[in-house]
Design an enzyme around this catalytic site. Structure first.
Site, short mmCIF file in Angstrom:
data_model
loop_
_atom_site.label_atom_id
_atom_site.label_comp_id
_atom_site.label_asym_id
_atom_site.label_seq_id
_atom_site.Cartn_x
_atom_site.Cartn_y
_atom_site.Cartn_z
N CYS A 96 17.07 -8.11 12.46
CA CYS A 96 17.00 -8.57 13.86
C CYS A 96 16.25 -7.59 14.77
O CYS A 96 15.93 -7.91 15.91
CB CYS A 96 18.40 -8.81 14.40
SG CYS A 96 19.35 -9.85 13.30
N HIS A 236 19.22 -8.86 21.71
CA HIS A 236 19.27 -9.73 20.53
C HIS A 236 20.45 -10.69 20.69
O HIS A 236 21.54 -10.29 21.09
CB HIS A 236 19.45 -8.86 19.28
CG HIS A 236 19.77 -9.63 18.05
ND1 HIS A 236 19.05 -10.75 17.69
CD2 HIS A 236 20.74 -9.47 17.10
CE1 HIS A 236 19.55 -11.25 16.56
NE2 HIS A 236 20.58 -10.50 16.19
N ASN A 266 21.65 -17.22 16.28
CA ASN A 266 21.03 -15.94 15.93
C ASN A 266 19.78 -16.22 15.10
O ASN A 266 19.87 -16.72 13.99
CB ASN A 266 22.05 -15.12 15.12
CG ASN A 266 21.51 -13.77 14.70
OD1 ASN A 266 20.31 -13.52 14.75
ND2 ASN A 266 22.41 -12.90 14.28
N1 ACO Z 1 35.20 -21.75 12.02
C1 ACO Z 1 36.52 -21.56 12.03
N2 ACO Z 1 37.10 -20.42 11.62
C2 ACO Z 1 36.28 -19.43 11.22
C3 ACO Z 1 34.89 -19.56 11.19
C4 ACO Z 1 34.34 -20.78 11.61
N3 ACO Z 1 33.01 -21.01 11.63
N4 ACO Z 1 34.36 -18.41 10.73
C5 ACO Z 1 35.37 -17.58 10.49
N5 ACO Z 1 36.55 -18.19 10.76
C6 ACO Z 1 37.90 -17.67 10.62
C7 ACO Z 1 37.98 -16.55 9.62
O1 ACO Z 1 38.06 -17.07 8.31
C8 ACO Z 1 39.25 -15.86 10.06
O2 ACO Z 1 40.33 -16.59 9.52
P1 ACO Z 1 41.60 -15.80 8.89
O3 ACO Z 1 42.16 -15.01 10.05
O4 ACO Z 1 42.47 -16.91 8.45
O5 ACO Z 1 41.05 -14.94 7.80
C9 ACO Z 1 39.29 -16.07 11.56
O6 ACO Z 1 38.33 -17.10 11.84
C10 ACO Z 1 38.94 -14.88 12.40
O7 ACO Z 1 37.85 -14.23 11.82
P2 ACO Z 1 37.23 -12.95 12.47
O8 ACO Z 1 36.17 -12.44 11.55
O9 ACO Z 1 38.29 -12.03 12.94
O10 ACO Z 1 36.55 -13.58 13.79
P3 ACO Z 1 35.72 -12.82 14.87
O11 ACO Z 1 36.37 -12.99 16.17
O12 ACO Z 1 35.35 -11.43 14.45
O13 ACO Z 1 34.37 -13.67 14.90
C11 ACO Z 1 32.13 -13.54 14.07
C12 ACO Z 1 33.59 -13.77 13.73
C13 ACO Z 1 31.67 -14.66 15.00
C14 ACO Z 1 31.33 -13.57 12.78
C15 ACO Z 1 31.96 -12.18 14.80
O14 ACO Z 1 32.64 -11.18 14.08
C16 ACO Z 1 30.50 -11.78 14.95
O15 ACO Z 1 29.73 -12.43 15.64
N6 ACO Z 1 30.11 -10.65 14.35
C17 ACO Z 1 28.72 -10.22 14.40
C18 ACO Z 1 27.99 -10.90 13.31
C19 ACO Z 1 26.51 -10.81 13.45
O16 ACO Z 1 25.99 -10.64 14.54
N7 ACO Z 1 25.83 -10.91 12.32
C20 ACO Z 1 24.43 -10.95 12.27
C21 ACO Z 1 23.82 -9.60 12.37
S1 ACO Z 1 22.18 -9.73 12.75
C22 ACO Z 1 21.19 -10.03 11.39
O17 ACO Z 1 20.63 -9.11 10.86
C23 ACO Z 1 20.98 -11.39 10.89
#
Ligand code: ACO
Length: 309
Positions: A96, A236, A266
């Site tokens: 990114c 980003h 993203n």
């Molecule tokens: N729908 C419903 N539930 C979901 C989903 C979904 N799409 N995705 C995850 N969950 C669930 C998980 O399984 C978890 O369930 P559990 O508690 O039973 O295990 C629960 O939601 C909470 O998961 P968390 O990981 O704690 O949720 P969080 O609030 O951290 O949000 C997210 C997750 C959106 C991925 C967040 O952590 C995030 O945006 N992180 C940054 C990721 C990112 O930017 N990645 C790309 C980097 S850039 C690149 O190079 C491409």
């Protein structure tokens, strides 16, 4: 592809996706469209808006982690299709942060006089790289491209400062395992998602907030400015909560953060140029404004650039 479309393929809901990420929809390129195809469109539009032709460009830098081929670079594919007779073309693999790092490299090469005019591209077909059985990742990503023409100017405008940093020890937080030289595709490869995006979202979240805030502060300080001098921050677009947390650490409101994540998700290296283009076309950036672009991505790698528009 809307959140309702995802409700049909994985166990998720519009409510979860919007509240956790800020994303409502994302664009998915058709099967017959590659990341270089999107880069070519973006490049043509950038050249048109700069009033330049292909012969004016002597440097093509493409940020991408989803190139058309393993060999050659996407930048060379763009050169093949558009024809830049006077240019050298190469890719920057910084996830990114690809566009930001491309801009920084272009700025340095132009500043030393090695090159005169650069086309800096960020393009991703992340849908080719996304596991649509994994709800943790599939709802986040979209396809897009953006491009900018960069040249020297002598009126005090342009890139005032840049900052680039990475930490390779954080690779396991965001990577793709199978398909490279360490783990080539086995002859009998059965799909298990290991050749798609593998991600630890919550750990990335924390690093991203810290790294982006620090990178933004760094470029502001190198330029001898303060946060009050910055008209707009173009971050980003990974997650609205990351953007909000960065804004809080920088001490600015949402009004000074450009946000378009709800429409695109993203888009990795395309995210910053896509946001920059919308910000400038919609009048959010005015002549003489100080603008900070800041990103982080798989590597992990992060960086920022401060420009006087
Ligand atoms: N729908 C419903 N539930 C979901 C989903 C979904 N799409 N995705 C995850 N969950 C669930 C998980 O399984 C978890 O369930 P559990 O508690 O039973 O295990 C629960 O939601 C909470 O998961 P968390 O990981 O704690 O949720 P969080 O609030 O951290 O949000 C997210 C997750 C959106 C991925 C967040 O952590 C995030 O945006 N992180 C940054 C990721 C990112 O930017 N990645 C790309 C980097 S850039 C690149 O190079 C491409």
């Amino acid at each position: 592809m809307t959140n309702a479309d995802f409700e049909k393929i994985v166990d998720t809901s519009d409510e979860w996706i919007v509240t956790r990420t800020g994303i409502s929809e994302r664009h998915i390129a058709g099967d017959d469209i590659s990341s270089a195809d999107m880069a070519i469109k973006a490049s043509e539009r950038a050249l048109e808006s700069a009033g330049l032709t292909h012969e004016d460009i002597d440097l093509v830098i493409c940020g991408t982690v989803t190139p058309d081929y393993k060999l050659p670079s996407n930048a060379c594919v763009v050169q093949e299709k558009l024809g830049f007779p006077n240019a050298v073309a190469f890719d920057v693999v910084s996830a990114c942060t690809g566009f930001i790092n491309g801009l920084s490299i272009a700025n340095s090469l132009i500043a030393t006089g090695q090159n005169r005019r650069a086309l800096v591209i960020g393009t991703e077909k992340l849908s080719s790289f996304t596991n649509y059985e994994d709800r943790n990742t599939c709802v986040l990503f979209g396809d897009a491209a953006g491009a900018a023409v960069v040249e020297a100017c002598d009126d005090g405008r342009g890139v005032l400062s840049s900052f680039m940093k990475s930490d390779g020890s954080l690779r396991p937080l965001l990577w793709s395992k199978v398909g490279g030289s360490r783990y080539p595709y086995p002859r009998d490869f059965a799909f298990d998602g290991s050749d798609k995006i593998l991600m630890n979202g919550s750990d990335i979240f924390k690093v991203a907030v810290r790294a982006m805030s620090k990178a933004a502060k760094e470029v502001i300080s190198i330029a001898g400015l303060t946060i009050d001098d910055i008209a707009l921050i173009v971050p980003h677009q990974a997650n609205i909560r990351i953007i909000d947390a960065v804004a809080k650490r920088l001490g600015v409101g949402r009004d000074r953060m450009f946000i378009n994540i709800e429409k695109y998700g993203n888009t990795s290296s395309a995210s910053v140029p896509l946001a920059l283009d919308e910000a400038s076309r919609s009048g959010r950036i005015k002549d003489g404004d100080h603008v900070v672009m800041v990103a982080f991505g798989g590597g992990l790698i992060w960086g920022a650039t401060l420009v006087k528009w």
